[in-house]
Each structure stands twice: as C-alpha cells, then as structure tokens.
Design an enzyme around this catalytic site. Structure first.
Site, mmCIF file in Angstrom:
data_model
loop_
_atom_site.group_PDB
_atom_site.id
_atom_site.type_symbol
_atom_site.label_atom_id
_atom_site.label_comp_id
_atom_site.label_asym_id
_atom_site.label_seq_id
_atom_site.Cartn_x
_atom_site.Cartn_y
_atom_site.Cartn_z
ATOM 1 N N GLY A 158 0.848 -1.197 0.000
ATOM 2 C CA GLY A 158 0.000 0.000 0.000
ATOM 3 C C GLY A 158 0.873 1.232 0.000
ATOM 4 O O GLY A 158 2.039 1.195 -0.422
ATOM 5 N N ARG A 242 1.027 -4.997 12.351
ATOM 6 C CA ARG A 242 0.360 -5.365 13.593
ATOM 7 C C ARG A 242 1.000 -6.664 14.085
ATOM 8 O O ARG A 242 1.352 -7.542 13.280
ATOM 9 C CB ARG A 242 -1.143 -5.599 13.376
ATOM 10 C CG ARG A 242 -1.962 -4.347 13.117
ATOM 11 C CD ARG A 242 -2.078 -3.441 14.345
ATOM 12 N NE ARG A 242 -2.890 -2.260 14.091
ATOM 13 C CZ ARG A 242 -2.410 -1.073 13.720
ATOM 14 N NH1 ARG A 242 -1.106 -0.900 13.550
ATOM 15 N NH2 ARG A 242 -3.239 -0.048 13.536
ATOM 16 N N GLU A 271 0.478 -6.226 22.754
ATOM 17 C CA GLU A 271 1.065 -4.962 23.227
ATOM 18 C C GLU A 271 0.101 -4.207 24.146
ATOM 19 O O GLU A 271 -1.117 -4.292 23.934
ATOM 20 C CB GLU A 271 1.511 -4.088 22.044
ATOM 21 C CG GLU A 271 0.421 -3.629 21.117
ATOM 22 C CD GLU A 271 0.960 -2.851 19.916
ATOM 23 O OE1 GLU A 271 1.817 -3.359 19.184
ATOM 24 O OE2 GLU A 271 0.491 -1.716 19.715
ATOM 25 N N HIS A 289 5.756 0.622 19.292
ATOM 26 C CA HIS A 289 4.729 1.090 18.337
ATOM 27 C C HIS A 289 4.881 2.603 18.076
ATOM 28 O O HIS A 289 3.956 3.375 18.319
ATOM 29 C CB HIS A 289 3.317 0.761 18.860
ATOM 30 C CG HIS A 289 2.289 0.688 17.763
ATOM 31 N ND1 HIS A 289 1.187 -0.140 17.812
ATOM 32 C CD2 HIS A 289 2.193 1.356 16.582
ATOM 33 C CE1 HIS A 289 0.455 0.029 16.724
ATOM 34 N NE2 HIS A 289 1.047 0.929 15.956
HETATM 35 C C1 8YV Z 1 -0.600 4.731 15.250
HETATM 36 C C2 8YV Z 1 -0.617 2.812 13.543
HETATM 37 O O1 8YV Z 1 0.347 5.426 15.974
HETATM 38 O O2 8YV Z 1 -1.837 4.206 12.100
HETATM 39 C C3 8YV Z 1 -1.655 3.073 12.503
HETATM 40 O O3 8YV Z 1 -2.316 2.107 12.057
HETATM 41 O O4 8YV Z 1 -0.359 1.714 13.836
HETATM 42 C C4 8YV Z 1 0.118 3.950 14.203
HETATM 43 O O5 8YV Z 1 0.506 4.867 13.255
HETATM 44 C C5 8YV Z 1 -1.468 4.066 16.201
HETATM 45 O O6 8YV Z 1 -2.203 3.083 15.641
HETATM 46 C C6 8YV Z 1 -2.336 5.098 16.913
HETATM 47 O O7 8YV Z 1 -3.669 4.713 17.045
#
Ligand code: 8YV
Length: 329
Positions: A158, A242, A271, A289
């Site tokens: 993507g 993830r 996590e 993360h």
């Molecule tokens: C975020 C992420 O910081 O955007 C996403 O999917 O994994 C990260 O960029 C996080 O998910 C904040 O909700």
C-alpha cells in the site's frame, strides 16, 4: 452542556490544537490523565455521545455498539482499523474513518530506520558499549548484514510499502520485490522500482523482509513457522504493521536457533506486553509502536480524525471513510 452541540468522546490524551478544533463544534469529554479504559469503562464514557475519536487500542465491536445506541461516528486515529468491527459498525449505521496518507512518509522513514538498526545491530552495539564491554576494536566485532544492494521484500504494497520501496531502491540501491493482494499498475511499479512476486518467492529471495500489510482475520499469523522456514538464515524480518501478523513464538524460536538472523519489531500481538521469549533475545530490536511517532505526524493524524468528525457533523460526509453504512431509520 449545550443541548444543540453533539457530544464527542476523545479516548486518549491528545494535543491542545485538536481539543481546540473539536471544542468549536462539540461538547467534549476527554481523558487528560491518559488512562487506558477497560471495555466497560469505554462503554460507560460513550453513553449519550454522538461521536468518538478513538485510537487503535480502543476495541469498538457489536457489544459496544449495542450498549451505545446514540453513537453515530467513529474517527479512528490510525490508518489501521483492526480495532473496529467494520461489519458491526455498518450494520448499526455508524460511520467510521481512518487516517491514511498523513503518516505514510514518517512511517516509511521509521521502516528504514528499524531495518538498518536490526541488520546493522545498532541497538545491540549500544547495549554492548553501555555495559562497559567495549575494551578493544576487533575486526569481527558485531558484524551485521549488508543493506545496500541487497534484496528487500515487502509484504503488503500500500502507500507505506510504496514509500519504503522508493527509499530502498533510490537511496540504498536495493532490489525491491513485493507481494500484495493485487499487483501495482505499471507506472507505480516503475516509480517504486519494485517487482511483484509470489509470497513463496518473496520469502525465499528477501535478504530483508518488511511487513506493512493490514491486519485482518485472513492474515493472522501470515508469518509462522512454515514461512520462517522458507526464509534465508541470514535474513532480517521487520514488522511495522500489527503484531498478530507474526506468530511470535515461532519467530522467537527461529531467532534463537539461528534459522533467522534478526528481527525488528515495532508492534506486538499483546502490546503493550511483549513476550519474554522475545525480550530474552539479543538479535531483536524492539520499539514501542512508534513508527508514526513524530510530532507533526501524530498531530496530523489527530487533526484528520477531528476533521472527519467535523465534516460528518456539518455535511454528513466523512473525509476518509472506511465504511458505507445504510442510513439509520
Ligand atoms: C498509530 C498505527 O500510531 O496508524 C496506525 O495504524 O499503527 C500507528 O501509526 C497508532 O495506531 C495510533 O492509534
């Protein structure tokens, strides 16, 4: 409480600019202590709210929606939205949005940083130095893997995968191969200098494998023992997507036995808990993360989520929708 202004819940502590923007349109309920709420606490705080600015730690599913019938819109501050049950949102007539684009470039920067740190053993070297173990130069000390001119495999091509490919091909002279549900069009492939291959070839050929695919039930543990066994023993695995995409126990075993050289992980299945099997290994770089964590990017994500709520309130239309719910009766 102004009865004419809809209520919006902000589930985590965000930037003052975001509170200000939302405060011009909504009655806000926020979380200045930045507490992490249980599902029951989330449901309690969502009572009577029209909208919610959520983050990827907030699970919003059928049980939450059934308990919060006034909820109309969920603005997720993340590009990934595996925390949302999109089918349930759609059935309940709740609109939802994510935050694409604003995080692409900084997340791609971090992907390269994590790859370099892992392949070139940067954090391991720092731990070695800080522990006072560096007492002489040695020709074979902390030898890492080449990054330049090596083959980078990208699983999930993507926006973020493409931004990583551009950096890798043009900045590091890497050969870029990728696997995706559908191949890119020829012009985009050219811009990324990337070639589409099967998943099996990606696993076999990659010197470094980067995971940037969305997490869905279909790709739970997409990288497990069988996939790790197909990779080069000298290879590096980097996960920016993830945690649930990787079978972490199988990964820890592969890293421990020498079946895989090293891994860089920014995301974890449970996590913020990290498996002790991973913590025990020196050939893993672990980060909490933070791939999108620059002030500009996190502010951009939060403002986009806020603007989605405003647009939905003013025009009934989200800016970056991820579902198309039936109109509510
Ligand atoms: C975020 C992420 O910081 O955007 C996403 O999917 O994994 C990260 O960029 C996080 O998910 C904040 O909700």
């Amino acid at each position: 409480m102004n009865a004419l202004r809809p209520g919006v819940l902000i589930t985590r502590r965000l930037f003052p600019e975001v509170l200000q923007r939302l405060g011009e349109h909504f009655e806000l309920r926020d979380n200045p202590q930045d507490a992490v709420w249980s599902p029951a606490e989330l449901i309690e705080r969502l009572q009577g709210q029209w909208g919610v600015l959520a983050t990827q730690g907030d699970r919003i599913d059928a049980s939450v929606l059934a308990a919060c019938p006034q909820l109309r819109v969920v603005a997720n501050m993340a590009v990934g939205y595996n925390n949302l049950d999109l089918g349930a949102l759609t059935r309940h007539g709740v609109q939802a949005s994510n935050t694409p684009d604003v995080l692409t470039e900084s997340t791609a920067d971090f992907g390269l940083a994590l790859l370099l740190a892992t392949a070139r053993r940067i954090t391991e070297g720092e731990r070695y130095l800080r522990a006072g173990r560096w007492n002489k130069w040695a020709a074979d000390m902390l030898l890492g893997a080449e990054v330049h001119h090596s083959t980078l495999g990208i699983l999930g091509m993507g926006r973020i995968g493409q931004a990583i490919a551009r950096r890798a091909a043009h900045g590091f002279s890497m050969q870029v191969i990728y696997h995706n549900r559908s191949p890119l069009d020829a012009a985009t492939e050219r811009a990324c200098a990337a070639r589409c291959v099967s998943k099996a070839e990606l696993l076999r050929q990659a010197d470094h494998l980067l995971l940037v695919l969305p997490y869905t039930p279909a790709n739970h543990h997409a990288i497990g023992a069988a996939e790790l066994a197909q990779m080069k023993p000298s290879a590096t695995l980097v996960n920016l997507a993830r945690g649930g995409i990787v079978d972490e126990l199988a990964l820890a075993q592969a890293l421990q036995s020498g079946q895989l050289a090293a891994a860089g992980l920014d995301v974890f299945e449970g996590e913020p808990q990290v498996r002790p099997e991973l913590l025990a290994l020196s050939n893993v770089v672990l980060t909490p993360h933070i791939a999108s964590a620059t002030r500009g990017t996190r502010l951009g994500m939060a403002l986009l989520a806020a603007d989605n709520l405003v647009a939905c309130h003013q025009r009934g239309q989200l800016l970056t929708p991820i579902n198309a719910p039936l109109p509510r009766k």
